[in-house]
Design an enzyme around this catalytic site. Structure first.
Site, PDB file in Angstrom:
ATOM      1  N   SER A  46       0.816  -1.164  -0.094  1.00  0.00           N
ATOM      2  CA  SER A  46      -0.068  -0.171  -0.010  1.00  0.00           C
ATOM      3  C   SER A  46       1.019   1.202   0.007  1.00  0.00           C
ATOM      4  O   SER A  46       1.882   1.276   0.582  1.00  0.00           O
ATOM      5  CB  SER A  46      -0.922   0.111   1.118  1.00  0.00           C
ATOM      6  OG  SER A  46      -1.297   1.425   1.538  1.00  0.00           O
ATOM      7  N   SER A  47       0.177   2.455  -0.505  1.00  0.00           N
ATOM      8  CA  SER A  47       0.883   3.331  -0.611  1.00  0.00           C
ATOM      9  C   SER A  47       1.360   4.339   0.792  1.00  0.00           C
ATOM     10  O   SER A  47       2.130   5.180   0.850  1.00  0.00           O
ATOM     11  CB  SER A  47       0.433   4.484  -1.771  1.00  0.00           C
ATOM     12  OG  SER A  47      -0.760   4.868  -1.176  1.00  0.00           O
ATOM     13  N   CYS A  48       0.730   3.758   1.831  1.00  0.00           N
ATOM     14  CA  CYS A  48       0.760   4.151   3.273  1.00  0.00           C
ATOM     15  C   CYS A  48       2.348   3.739   3.627  1.00  0.00           C
ATOM     16  O   CYS A  48       2.487   4.183   4.818  1.00  0.00           O
ATOM     17  CB  CYS A  48      -0.216   3.795   3.896  1.00  0.00           C
ATOM     18  SG  CYS A  48      -0.369   2.038   4.567  1.00  0.00           S
ATOM     19  N   TYR A  89      -0.285  -0.444  10.119  1.00  0.00           N
ATOM     20  CA  TYR A  89      -0.699  -1.068   8.839  1.00  0.00           C
ATOM     21  C   TYR A  89       0.603  -1.025   7.858  1.00  0.00           C
ATOM     22  O   TYR A  89       0.773  -1.832   7.195  1.00  0.00           O
ATOM     23  CB  TYR A  89      -2.197  -0.550   8.189  1.00  0.00           C
ATOM     24  CG  TYR A  89      -2.551  -1.007   6.872  1.00  0.00           C
ATOM     25  CD1 TYR A  89      -2.801  -2.378   6.702  1.00  0.00           C
ATOM     26  CD2 TYR A  89      -2.280  -0.458   5.736  1.00  0.00           C
ATOM     27  CE1 TYR A  89      -3.250  -2.930   5.433  1.00  0.00           C
ATOM     28  CE2 TYR A  89      -2.598  -0.772   4.408  1.00  0.00           C
ATOM     29  CZ  TYR A  89      -2.916  -2.118   4.378  1.00  0.00           C
ATOM     30  OH  TYR A  89      -3.303  -2.624   3.093  1.00  0.00           O
ATOM     31  N   LYS A 113       2.920  -3.731   6.289  1.00  0.00           N
ATOM     32  CA  LYS A 113       3.190  -3.777   4.679  1.00  0.00           C
ATOM     33  C   LYS A 113       4.833  -3.679   4.566  1.00  0.00           C
ATOM     34  O   LYS A 113       5.227  -4.501   3.559  1.00  0.00           O
ATOM     35  CB  LYS A 113       2.468  -2.685   3.985  1.00  0.00           C
ATOM     36  CG  LYS A 113       0.934  -3.018   3.784  1.00  0.00           C
ATOM     37  CD  LYS A 113       0.852  -4.284   3.349  1.00  0.00           C
ATOM     38  CE  LYS A 113      -0.800  -4.775   2.972  1.00  0.00           C
ATOM     39  NZ  LYS A 113      -1.042  -5.907   2.316  1.00  0.00           N
ATOM     40  N   HIS A 124     -12.678   3.648   2.366  1.00  0.00           N
ATOM     41  CA  HIS A 124     -11.867   4.472   2.031  1.00  0.00           C
ATOM     42  C   HIS A 124     -12.743   5.778   1.418  1.00  0.00           C
ATOM     43  O   HIS A 124     -13.880   5.785   1.481  1.00  0.00           O
ATOM     44  CB  HIS A 124     -10.885   4.058   1.120  1.00  0.00           C
ATOM     45  CG  HIS A 124     -10.065   3.080   1.622  1.00  0.00           C
ATOM     46  ND1 HIS A 124      -9.832   1.715   1.655  1.00  0.00           N
ATOM     47  CD2 HIS A 124      -8.719   3.394   2.389  1.00  0.00           C
ATOM     48  CE1 HIS A 124      -8.926   1.098   1.929  1.00  0.00           C
ATOM     49  NE2 HIS A 124      -8.066   2.191   2.673  1.00  0.00           N
TER      50      HIS A 124
END
Length: 309
Positions: free
Chosen positions: A108-110, A137, A141, A180
């Site tokens: 994920s881009s987070c 999270y 990842k 989201h």
């Protein structure tokens, strides 16, 4: 991947996994393995061991994860960290033990630092502090990416990782609290239109910038990279274009057909100011997105109407 190869799509009921599954079916693959979470709890090490030893998949798309929006991430911090670590540890390790030819881990881009320079290049990973609200999270990842690379360097496994930007599309989650921003706005505007409300309130200031990729485009990119990419590190998957949440809201408002006003609740968190992917690595490999945002939102809204109205 051979057309009759045994391919396990983990998380096939989610938005990402279902898009990957559809892509494989459309490409003519006939030996796809799936399990619902009720049939196989990926958090359970013994259950995952038994599954891999019995089925022996040749290729794995690891799209299963516990996911949610800002509120869910910040509320269930222990759950997001523990469950995602369990899922990816079990699947990656068993893929190594049973000789899986290739595995793709979806992140994920987070994972990027909160204040990383924009657009986000792959080598900005671990160069700064994470966004506090979804840190658990993100840490899970990041561990998944590093795990795939570690099994590659120690054992020679062809395990790769990809980092999608914000996704939307068929089979999205429209839960009032745990979804989201894009699906949440589709639901908000639709319900406001149906009820005859005069205004819709948007969380935050509307000023953060976000990039959105249609899930079927992501699946197309995953399929492409599964065949073309076999290096350590990961590949960003996105459009390379972003817009303000306020402008996203105005676009969804128009597509849904809501006639009222917009208001913004500045007491709610904005999250990261901007998250735009640098997709030059992906473009250099030969892949580019096909579905633009307005077309994609129209498709998503039709899917929402079919399932939720």
């Amino acid at each position: 991947m051979e057309k009759n190869a045994k391919i396990y799509v983990a998380g096939h009921r989610g938005m990402v996994g279902s898009a990957i599954y559809r892509k494989l079916v459309n490409e003519g693959f006939t030996n796809l393995i799936t399990r619902t979470s009720a049939e196989l709890d990926l958090r359970n090490q013994q259950a995952v061991t038994d599954f891999f030893e019995t089925e022996k998949p040749e290729y794995v798309f690891l799209a299963a994860a516990k996911v949610g929006g800002i509120i869910a991430n910040n509320t269930y911090r222990a759950d997001f960290l523990y469950e995602n670590l369990c899922i990816q540890n079990n699947v990656i390790h068993e893929s190594y033990k049973t000789g899986v030819k290739k595995l793709m881990f979806l992140g994920s881009s987070c994972i990027y630092p909160k204040l990383a320079p924009q657009p986000l290049k792959e080598d900005y990973l671990l160069t700064g502090l994470l966004e506090e609200t979804n840190e658990p999270y993100a840490i899970a990842k990041i561990a998944g990416i590093k795990m795939a690379d570690a099994y590659r360097s120690q054992y020679g496994c062809d395990f790769i990782s990809v980092m999608p930007t914000n996704l939307y599309g068929y089979n999205d989650n429209y839960h009032p609290q745990n979804s989201h921003v894009l699906p949440a706005l589709i639901r908000k505007f639709h319900e406001a239109k149906v009820s005859g409300a005069t205004e819709v309130n948007i969380w935050g200031s509307g000023s953060p910038m976000r990039e959105f990729l249609f899930a079927d485009d992501l699946a197309d990119a995953c399929y492409f990279l599964m065949q073309e990419y076999n290096e350590p590190g990961f590949v960003n998957i996105g459009t390379g274009k972003d817009l303000m949440i306020k402008d996203l809201a105005l676009l969804i408002k128009r597509i849904v057909g809501f006639e009222g006003e917009l208001t913004f609740d500045n007491s709610k968190p904005d999250g990261t100011p901007r998250k735009l992917m640098d997709v030059s690595k992906l473009h250099s490999l030969g892949w580019k997105h096909k579905i633009e945002l307005e077309e994609g939102i129209k498709l998503a809204y039709q899917d929402f109407l079919a399932k939720h109205s």
